[in-house]
Design a protein around this motif. Structure first.
Motif, PDB file in Angstrom:
ATOM      1  N   ILE A   1      29.457 -51.587   0.789  1.00 29.81           N
ATOM      2  CA  ILE A   1      29.158 -50.937  -0.479  1.00 29.81           C
ATOM      3  C   ILE A   1      27.651 -50.802  -0.654  1.00 29.81           C
ATOM      4  O   ILE A   1      26.915 -51.783  -0.522  1.00 29.81           O
TER       5      ILE A   1
ATOM      6  N   TYR B   1      32.215 -46.074  -6.863  1.00 32.09           N
ATOM      7  CA  TYR B   1      31.692 -46.838  -5.732  1.00 32.09           C
ATOM      8  C   TYR B   1      30.986 -45.897  -4.769  1.00 32.09           C
ATOM      9  O   TYR B   1      31.551 -44.872  -4.364  1.00 32.09           O
TER      10      TYR B   1
ATOM     11  N   ALA C   1      36.345 -55.793  -4.852  1.00 33.02           N
ATOM     12  CA  ALA C   1      36.003 -54.466  -5.370  1.00 33.02           C
ATOM     13  C   ALA C   1      36.872 -54.115  -6.572  1.00 33.02           C
ATOM     14  O   ALA C   1      36.384 -53.569  -7.568  1.00 33.02           O
TER      15      ALA C   1
END
Length: 245
Positions: free
Chosen positions: A7, A25, A56
């Motif tokens: 990420i 994201y 997440a």
């Protein structure tokens, strides 16, 4: 099947990456090297935070009440480089009634990506140019994979928003705009076309990764540039947003 994703960052109150208020994201990794890229620091896959699917989704859960009108978008970089991670994350989203969206350049395609698209509610697709030679100079990859990706989205009738970055002297040629609009007008699954004026706000990221910014002297697109593109797109009855009609 990967349970972790790389990420770059995330945004909890996104309003430009799909309908409504969205959790976005931004994933690491991209095959393209667009001259105007404003996220050049996402190009390499493993340089930022590594998160599990559960981690997440936990971040998404924190703001679930705020994204009821929107949902979750995965962007990048190119999120479909991490198709397995996106698939598992989206499964959790769908189990919780959360709208899902992928922001992609359409360069990659595989059986895993078909699975992602199947569970995705909306695709944001960048067709950055319609001329193959100019596309190659602009991105350093071939155009044809993205056209095939668009064809597949049409075949499965996947709701799609197209985005076109308007860059003076690169993507604003009138005949190119005509050809682009004519091409995309054949698809019935396109719900919206956004013209995105080129800006210089990502220039500093090129310096951060130690690369010369090739469009340093390119002027930002102005309202007149956008107006000319809008007039061409209107002729082909493309579904422009209210602020560009």
């Amino acid at each position: 099947m990967s349970n972790h994703g790389f990420i770059h960052s995330y945004e909890t109150f996104g309003t430009k990456d799909g309908p409504g208020i969205r959790f976005v994201y931004f994933l690491q990794g991209c095959h393209l090297r667009c001259l105007y890229c404003h996220n050049a620091d996402t190009w390499n896959k493993g340089e930022k935070t590594k998160m599990s699917v559960d981690e997440a989704f936990h971040e998404i859960e924190k703001v679930k009440g705020f994204i009821k009108s929107g949902g979750v978008t995965v962007s990048g970089g190119e999120p479909l480089m991490q198709a397995n991670f996106v698939l598992e994350l989206f499964k959790k989203c769908k189990e919780n009634g959360i709208h899902t969206c992928v922001d992609t350049n359409g360069y990659l395609f595989s059986e895993e990506i078909k699975e992602v698209l199947d569970i995705t509610d909306l695709v944001l697709l960048d067709i950055k140019h319609i001329d193959p030679e100019k596309y190659l100079k602009l991105t350093e990859v071939e155009l044809e994979p993205t056209l095939q990706f668009m064809q597949y989205l049409s075949e499965i009738n996947k709701p799609t928003w197209l985005r076109y970055v308007l860059v003076p002297d690169y993507t604003d040629d009138a005949q190119d705009l005509e050809n682009w609009a004519k091409y995309v007008s054949q698809f019935n699954n396109i719900e919206r076309v956004d013209i995105l004026p080129f800006h210089q706000m990502g220039a500093h990221k090129w310096k951060e990764i130690g690369r010369a910014y090739p469009l340093e002297n390119c002027r930002p697109a102005d309202m007149e540039d956008v107006k000319k593109a809008v007039e061409i797109f209107r002729k082909y009855h493309l579904p422009l947003p209210d602020n560009q009609k």
